[in-house]
Motif scaffolding. Structure first.
Motif, PDB file in Angstrom:
ATOM      1  N   GLY A 309       0.800  -1.215   0.000  1.00 24.60           N
ATOM      2  CA  GLY A 309       0.000   0.000   0.000  1.00 24.60           C
ATOM      3  C   GLY A 309       0.833   1.264   0.000  1.00 24.60           C
ATOM      4  N   LYS A 310       1.929   1.246   0.735  1.00 20.90           N
ATOM      5  CA  LYS A 310       2.777   2.431   0.836  1.00 20.90           C
ATOM      6  C   LYS A 310       3.996   2.362  -0.086  1.00 20.90           C
ATOM      7  CE  LYS A 310       1.434   3.665   5.547  1.00 20.90           C
ATOM      8  NZ  LYS A 310       1.884   4.064   6.897  1.00 20.90           N
ATOM      9  N   ARG A 311       4.056   1.302  -0.892  1.00 20.00           N
ATOM     10  CA  ARG A 311       5.222   1.068  -1.769  1.00 20.00           C
ATOM     11  C   ARG A 311       6.509   1.174  -0.964  1.00 20.00           C
ATOM     12  NH1 ARG A 311       3.900  -1.773  -5.887  1.00 20.00           N
ATOM     13  NH2 ARG A 311       5.493  -0.944  -7.305  1.00 20.00           N
ATOM     14  N   TYR A 312       6.487   0.515   0.188  1.00 16.83           N
ATOM     15  CA  TYR A 312       7.644   0.550   1.073  1.00 16.83           C
ATOM     16  C   TYR A 312       8.634  -0.531   0.668  1.00 16.83           C
ATOM     17  CZ  TYR A 312      10.495   0.085   5.295  1.00 16.83           C
ATOM     18  OH  TYR A 312      11.553   0.012   6.165  1.00 16.83           O
ATOM     19  N   ALA A 313       9.872  -0.144   0.459  1.00 11.90           N
ATOM     20  CA  ALA A 313      10.957  -1.066   0.141  1.00 11.90           C
ATOM     21  C   ALA A 313      11.949  -1.012   1.298  1.00 11.90           C
ATOM     22  CB  ALA A 313      11.639  -0.679  -1.165  1.00 11.90           C
ATOM     23  N   MET A 314      12.117  -2.120   1.979  1.00 12.71           N
ATOM     24  CA  MET A 314      13.002  -2.161   3.140  1.00 12.71           C
ATOM     25  C   MET A 314      14.440  -2.429   2.694  1.00 12.71           C
ATOM     26  SD  MET A 314      12.813  -4.687   6.425  1.00 12.71           S
ATOM     27  CE  MET A 314      13.956  -4.528   7.805  1.00 12.71           C
ATOM     28  N   PRO A 315      15.343  -1.456   2.832  1.00  3.76           N
ATOM     29  CA  PRO A 315      16.717  -1.624   2.349  1.00  3.76           C
ATOM     30  C   PRO A 315      17.455  -2.798   2.976  1.00  3.76           C
ATOM     31  CG  PRO A 315      16.258   0.693   2.743  1.00  3.76           C
ATOM     32  CD  PRO A 315      15.101  -0.075   3.310  1.00  3.76           C
ATOM     33  N   ALA A 316      17.127  -3.136   4.217  1.00  6.99           N
ATOM     34  CA  ALA A 316      17.865  -4.190   4.912  1.00  6.99           C
ATOM     35  C   ALA A 316      17.348  -5.584   4.640  1.00  6.99           C
ATOM     36  CB  ALA A 316      17.843  -3.937   6.420  1.00  6.99           C
ATOM     37  N   GLY A 317      16.143  -5.721   4.039  1.00  9.58           N
ATOM     38  CA  GLY A 317      15.658  -7.088   3.897  1.00  9.58           C
ATOM     39  C   GLY A 317      14.374  -7.294   3.141  1.00  9.58           C
ATOM     40  N   GLY A 318      13.978  -6.359   2.276  1.00 16.74           N
ATOM     41  CA  GLY A 318      12.668  -6.456   1.656  1.00 16.74           C
ATOM     42  C   GLY A 318      12.582  -7.116   0.304  1.00 16.74           C
ATOM     43  N   TYR A 319      13.705  -7.453  -0.311  1.00 17.28           N
ATOM     44  CA  TYR A 319      13.660  -7.860  -1.719  1.00 17.28           C
ATOM     45  C   TYR A 319      13.390  -9.337  -1.942  1.00 17.28           C
ATOM     46  CZ  TYR A 319      14.869  -3.312  -3.463  1.00 17.28           C
ATOM     47  OH  TYR A 319      14.814  -1.978  -3.783  1.00 17.28           O
ATOM     48  N   PHE A 320      12.723  -9.599  -3.060  1.00 15.96           N
ATOM     49  CA  PHE A 320      12.551 -10.914  -3.657  1.00 15.96           C
ATOM     50  C   PHE A 320      13.390 -10.933  -4.931  1.00 15.96           C
ATOM     51  CE2 PHE A 320       8.860  -9.974  -1.172  1.00 15.96           C
ATOM     52  CZ  PHE A 320       8.347 -11.166  -0.700  1.00 15.96           C
ATOM     53  N   SER A 321      13.863 -12.107  -5.324  1.00 16.95           N
ATOM     54  CA  SER A 321      14.673 -12.162  -6.541  1.00 16.95           C
ATOM     55  C   SER A 321      14.733 -13.599  -7.059  1.00 16.95           C
ATOM     56  CB  SER A 321      16.083 -11.625  -6.263  1.00 16.95           C
ATOM     57  OG  SER A 321      16.780 -11.366  -7.474  1.00 16.95           O
ATOM     58  N   THR A 322      15.513 -13.781  -8.106  1.00 21.36           N
ATOM     59  CA  THR A 322      15.699 -15.082  -8.754  1.00 21.36           C
ATOM     60  C   THR A 322      17.183 -15.369  -8.940  1.00 21.36           C
ATOM     61  OG1 THR A 322      15.658 -14.109 -10.973  1.00 21.36           O
ATOM     62  CG2 THR A 322      13.535 -14.834 -10.051  1.00 21.36           C
ATOM     63  N   ALA A 323      17.497 -16.608  -9.269  1.00 20.59           N
ATOM     64  CA  ALA A 323      18.884 -16.976  -9.533  1.00 20.59           C
ATOM     65  C   ALA A 323      19.436 -16.180 -10.718  1.00 20.59           C
ATOM     66  CB  ALA A 323      18.984 -18.475  -9.789  1.00 20.59           C
ATOM     67  N   HIS A 324      18.628 -15.999 -11.760  1.00 18.66           N
ATOM     68  CA  HIS A 324      19.063 -15.228 -12.920  1.00 18.66           C
ATOM     69  C   HIS A 324      19.483 -13.821 -12.517  1.00 18.66           C
ATOM     70  CE1 HIS A 324      18.153 -12.112 -15.958  1.00 18.66           C
ATOM     71  NE2 HIS A 324      18.696 -12.964 -16.817  1.00 18.66           N
ATOM     72  N   ASP A 325      18.629 -13.142 -11.765  1.00 20.00           N
ATOM     73  CA  ASP A 325      18.911 -11.759 -11.399  1.00 20.00           C
ATOM     74  C   ASP A 325      20.135 -11.665 -10.497  1.00 20.00           C
ATOM     75  OD1 ASP A 325      16.599 -11.279 -12.785  1.00 20.00           O
ATOM     76  OD2 ASP A 325      15.591 -10.176 -11.177  1.00 20.00           O
ATOM     77  N   LEU A 326      20.209 -12.514  -9.494  1.00 24.93           N
ATOM     78  CA  LEU A 326      21.348 -12.485  -8.587  1.00 24.93           C
ATOM     79  C   LEU A 326      22.626 -12.902  -9.294  1.00 24.93           C
ATOM     80  CD1 LEU A 326      19.597 -13.976  -5.443  1.00 24.93           C
ATOM     81  CD2 LEU A 326      20.287 -11.593  -5.782  1.00 24.93           C
ATOM     82  N   GLY A 327      22.498 -13.799 -10.251  1.00 21.27           N
ATOM     83  CA  GLY A 327      23.668 -14.191 -11.028  1.00 21.27           C
ATOM     84  C   GLY A 327      24.247 -13.013 -11.802  1.00 21.27           C
ATOM     85  N   ARG A 328      23.404 -12.195 -12.400  1.00 19.53           N
ATOM     86  CA  ARG A 328      23.891 -11.020 -13.130  1.00 19.53           C
ATOM     87  C   ARG A 328      24.517 -10.003 -12.171  1.00 19.53           C
ATOM     88  NH1 ARG A 328      23.233 -10.277 -18.208  1.00 19.53           N
ATOM     89  NH2 ARG A 328      23.203  -8.005 -18.051  1.00 19.53           N
ATOM     90  N   PHE A 329      23.877  -9.811 -11.038  1.00 19.64           N
ATOM     91  CA  PHE A 329      24.422  -8.900 -10.029  1.00 19.64           C
ATOM     92  C   PHE A 329      25.802  -9.368  -9.569  1.00 19.64           C
ATOM     93  CE2 PHE A 329      24.532  -7.937  -5.350  1.00 19.64           C
ATOM     94  CZ  PHE A 329      24.749  -6.572  -5.463  1.00 19.64           C
ATOM     95  N   CYS A 330      25.927 -10.643  -9.235  1.00 18.79           N
ATOM     96  CA  CYS A 330      27.201 -11.171  -8.756  1.00 18.79           C
ATOM     97  C   CYS A 330      28.271 -11.178  -9.845  1.00 18.79           C
ATOM     98  CB  CYS A 330      27.007 -12.582  -8.191  1.00 18.79           C
ATOM     99  SG  CYS A 330      26.060 -12.651  -6.655  1.00 18.79           S
ATOM    100  N   ARG A 331      27.888 -11.475 -11.070  1.00 18.38           N
ATOM    101  CA  ARG A 331      28.861 -11.438 -12.166  1.00 18.38           C
ATOM    102  C   ARG A 331      29.391 -10.032 -12.366  1.00 18.38           C
ATOM    103  NH1 ARG A 331      26.539 -12.762 -17.316  1.00 18.38           N
ATOM    104  NH2 ARG A 331      28.645 -12.376 -18.090  1.00 18.38           N
ATOM    105  N   MET A 332      28.543  -9.031 -12.226  1.00 22.30           N
ATOM    106  CA  MET A 332      28.994  -7.639 -12.351  1.00 22.30           C
ATOM    107  C   MET A 332      30.080  -7.339 -11.319  1.00 22.30           C
ATOM    108  SD  MET A 332      28.508  -4.490 -10.634  1.00 22.30           S
ATOM    109  CE  MET A 332      26.884  -4.496  -9.861  1.00 22.30           C
ATOM    110  N   LEU A 333      29.879  -7.798 -10.090  1.00 29.21           N
ATOM    111  CA  LEU A 333      30.875  -7.543  -9.053  1.00 29.21           C
ATOM    112  C   LEU A 333      32.119  -8.393  -9.241  1.00 29.21           C
ATOM    113  CD1 LEU A 333      28.401  -7.285  -6.062  1.00 29.21           C
ATOM    114  CD2 LEU A 333      29.592  -5.406  -7.202  1.00 29.21           C
ATOM    115  N   LEU A 334      31.950  -9.632  -9.697  1.00 24.55           N
ATOM    116  CA  LEU A 334      33.101 -10.486 -10.001  1.00 24.55           C
ATOM    117  C   LEU A 334      33.979  -9.855 -11.074  1.00 24.55           C
ATOM    118  CD1 LEU A 334      34.460 -13.278  -9.504  1.00 24.55           C
ATOM    119  CD2 LEU A 334      33.003 -14.195 -11.315  1.00 24.55           C
ATOM    120  N   ARG A 335      33.355  -9.103 -11.984  1.00 21.92           N
ATOM    121  CA  ARG A 335      34.078  -8.430 -13.057  1.00 21.92           C
ATOM    122  C   ARG A 335      34.571  -7.044 -12.643  1.00 21.92           C
ATOM    123  NH1 ARG A 335      33.112 -10.200 -18.400  1.00 21.92           N
ATOM    124  NH2 ARG A 335      33.238  -8.028 -19.076  1.00 21.92           N
TER     125      ARG A 335
END
Length: 444
Positions: A309-335
């Motif tokens: 309702g408030k479009r609240y995004a909790m920076p410390a723990g609110g996210y949902f994700s997938t292996a694909h998305d996290l894989g791209r995020f981690c590859r960016m940092l690995l690079r």
């Protein structure tokens, strides 16, 4: 029970993961995978080889560690392996899929830290800046009285950006039962600022969601954007993280993995379903009329309706994700902060974020904490020294190992997993992945 109460209990950011992973060189009774042919990454997100880790993953199901699991292994060039097995829902028998959606909980801290380091790169924030430079409500904050003989007094220095992001700020903890929660980041952080500090900043490591949430608020003030919009436009959209959100839609909710727990006799697993007696019209009232998928409220509790309702995004723990998305995020940092020709962070920012930032403060002999990341200090067994990662409350985890040239993601939803099972799961997966794909692995 809801997303906020699940995150309220202070836990070591990655202590359990590191402790169990550091022992994986021992006999974990996991099937060998050396018979599978070697794989070469495709430049991009599609794995060349699937099935090399299947025996290990099946062993997790057989031992009732989790009803289903998704893993991803990547190197700088692309995804080496992406596998899923088991069930995403014990109740409906929905199969786990490569694109199943998971609540990643405290892994959100690493996403937030990465976004904040973008502003550090731009010269708009320094890690040594006092928080009050950006958030005046923190001016005059005192250390709380322990007793009458020790009255409230000012800290030796105001809390810094570095300290809120490495869990040494001394701020009020999320577990404080008197802390008001508003589902508005600005108001939540104001509440933190009005509470006394627990101890001198920079002197003790104390896992603290409120510090990371304060970092998210600094992102808002400095960028002039809402925290959620900054994350979306600066990180998720450019990286192609299309399923990373704090508010899964109906389609994403249809892929949501449901959490499981032990049966009373601890011989099997059963699905956890929250607030099944809460009616749909009540949920709509809580959300202010914003539709909330039933699968989400059953998985997370009706409290998440207020976030929608408030479009609240909790920076410390609110996210949902997938292996694909996290894989791209981690590859960016690995690079080193770059992926597909686009730079997100400088190499120096990645080094800073993934290096110990605790100074003389100690967590344990094998780990420290950087900026939103747990950091491996030793090269004894487990992940190589210099590796960094994070896990979530339901045992999801990501791990970046520069020396082995790998990014590792394992996704499950299991809130009550005991330490011995964590040892088998984290250690078994990491041992098999490094043995199969690590840079130090001898040629087959």
């Amino acid at each position: 029970m809801n997303i906020h109460s699940m995150l309220r209990i202070p836990i070591s950011a990655f202590a359990v993961f590191l402790a169990v992973a550091s022992s994986f060189a021992g006999d974990l009774n996991t099937p060998a995978t050396s018979a599978a042919p070697p794989a070469v990454a495709v430049a991009g997100d599609k794995p060349r080889l699937k099935g090399a880790l299947a025996p290990v993953l099946q062993s997790f199901l057989d031992q009732h560690i989790a009803p289903g699991v998704v893993v991803l292994v990547a190197n700088k060039d692309g995804v080496l392996d992406l596998e899923s097995t088991g069930l995403a829902s014990l109740a409906t028998k929905m199969p786990m899929c490569d694109d199943s959606v998971f609540w990643i909980a405290s892994m959100s801290k690493s996403l937030t830290a990465t976004a904040l380091m973008m502003l550090v790169d731009e010269g708009k924030v320094s890690l040594d800046d006092p928080v009050e430079k950006f958030l005046p409500e923190f001016k005059g904050q005192q250390i709380g009285a322990g007793d009458d003989a020790h009255p409230d007094h000012p800290p030796a220095h105001p809390i810094t950006v570095r300290e809120i992001m490495n869990h040494t700020s001394g701020m009020v903890l999320a577990s404080d039962k008197n802390l008001k929660r508003t589902q508005v980041l600005k108001d939540d952080v104001l509440e933190y600022a009005q509470r006394p500090l627990r101890q001198e900043p920079g002197t003790k490591s104390e896992y603290n969601n409120n510090g990371i949430n304060t970092g998210g608020r600094i992102i808002e003030v400095v960028s002039g954007m809402s925290y959620a919009n900054f994350m979306q436009t600066r990180l998720f959209d450019p990286l192609g993280m299309k399923d990373t959100t704090c508010w899964p839609n109906e389609e994403q909710a249809g892929r949501l993995a449901r959490a499981a727990r032990f049966t009373e006799d601890k011989k099997d697993l059963v699905e956890i379903a929250h607030d099944t007696n809460v009616k749909a019209e009540q949920i709509l009232k809580f959300s202010g009329g914003v539709p909330v998928p039933e699968a989400v409220t059953r998985a997370m509790g009706f409290g998440i309706a207020f976030d929608y309702g408030k479009r609240y995004a909790m920076p410390a723990g609110g996210y949902f994700s997938t292996a694909h998305d996290l894989g791209r995020f981690c590859r960016m940092l690995l690079r080193g902060g770059e992926l597909d020709g686009k730079r997100y962070l400088s190499e120096n920012a990645v080094r800073t974020m993934s290096a110990s930032q605790l100074g003389e403060v100690k967590i344990g002999p094998q780990e420290s904490y950087g900026i939103g990341w747990s950091v491996k200090l030793t090269d004894e067994e487990g992940p190589r020294a210099g590796s960094f990662g994070h896990r979530g409350a339901c045992r999801t985890a990501m791990w970046i190992d520069p020396k082995n040239g790998l990014a590792l993601v394992i996704l499950v939803e299991r809130g009550d997993m005991p330490g011995d099972q964590q040892k088998v799961m984290y250690g078994g997966f990491m041992k098999a992945a490094v043995a199969k794909y690590g840079a130090a692995t001898p040629a087959h």
